[in-house]
Design a protein around this motif. Structure first.
Motif, PDB file in Angstrom:
ATOM      1  N   ARG A   1       0.821  -1.194   0.000  1.00 61.46           N
ATOM      2  CA  ARG A   1       0.000   0.000   0.000  1.00 61.46           C
ATOM      3  C   ARG A   1       0.866   1.260   0.000  1.00 61.46           C
ATOM      4  O   ARG A   1       0.546   2.234  -0.676  1.00 61.46           O
ATOM      5  N   LEU A  67      -7.380   3.846  -1.809  1.00 54.89           N
ATOM      6  CA  LEU A  67      -6.400   2.803  -1.494  1.00 54.89           C
ATOM      7  C   LEU A  67      -6.973   1.783  -0.522  1.00 54.89           C
ATOM      8  O   LEU A  67      -6.709   0.578  -0.653  1.00 54.89           O
ATOM      9  N   THR A  71      -7.304  -2.128  -1.460  1.00 55.88           N
ATOM     10  CA  THR A  71      -6.420  -3.091  -0.790  1.00 55.88           C
ATOM     11  C   THR A  71      -7.072  -3.864   0.341  1.00 55.88           C
ATOM     12  O   THR A  71      -6.577  -4.922   0.707  1.00 55.88           O
ATOM     13  N   ALA A  90      -1.855  -3.557  -6.839  1.00 60.27           N
ATOM     14  CA  ALA A  90      -1.474  -3.654  -5.421  1.00 60.27           C
ATOM     15  C   ALA A  90      -1.249  -5.111  -5.025  1.00 60.27           C
ATOM     16  O   ALA A  90      -0.300  -5.429  -4.290  1.00 60.27           O
TER      17      ALA A  90
END
Length: 98
Positions: A1, A67, A71, A90
């Motif tokens: 990340r 994000l 993720t 990712a």
């Protein structure tokens, strides 16, 4: 990340003012290895997709939310294209670093 966020910031997804609200990115030698050209390209495509969707109006908080969704959540059929691209790259980075 962290690498994904760093790449997004370095590639202009956020304005300089918004980027300054995030913690600084670690130096490249922090990461266990360098990313190959395919992953660099996938990151650029994800960044372009985010920019296409948000233009210059993306905030640091919105980037963190994007994000997190990419993720930390499961896939949904109605995920926007930028989430799908970000999730895929990712996961590939995570595998490379493992």
């Amino acid at each position: 990340r962290i690498k994904t966020r760093s790449f997004m910031v370095d590639n202009g997804v956020l304005s300089n003012e918004e980027a300054s609200k995030l913690p600084p990115s670690p130096p490249e030698d922090y990461y266990p290895c360098t990313l190959d050209d395919d992953m660099q390209l996938a990151l650029k495509e994800a960044a372009a997709s985010i920019t296409k969707s948000f233009g210059n109006d993306l905030t640091a908080i919105q980037l963190e939310e994007i994000l997190t969704v990419a993720t930390d959540t499961t896939e949904a059929e109605d995920d926007p294209d930028y989430i799908v691209k970000l999730r895929d790259v990712a996961e590939a980075i995570k595998e490379t670093y493992s």
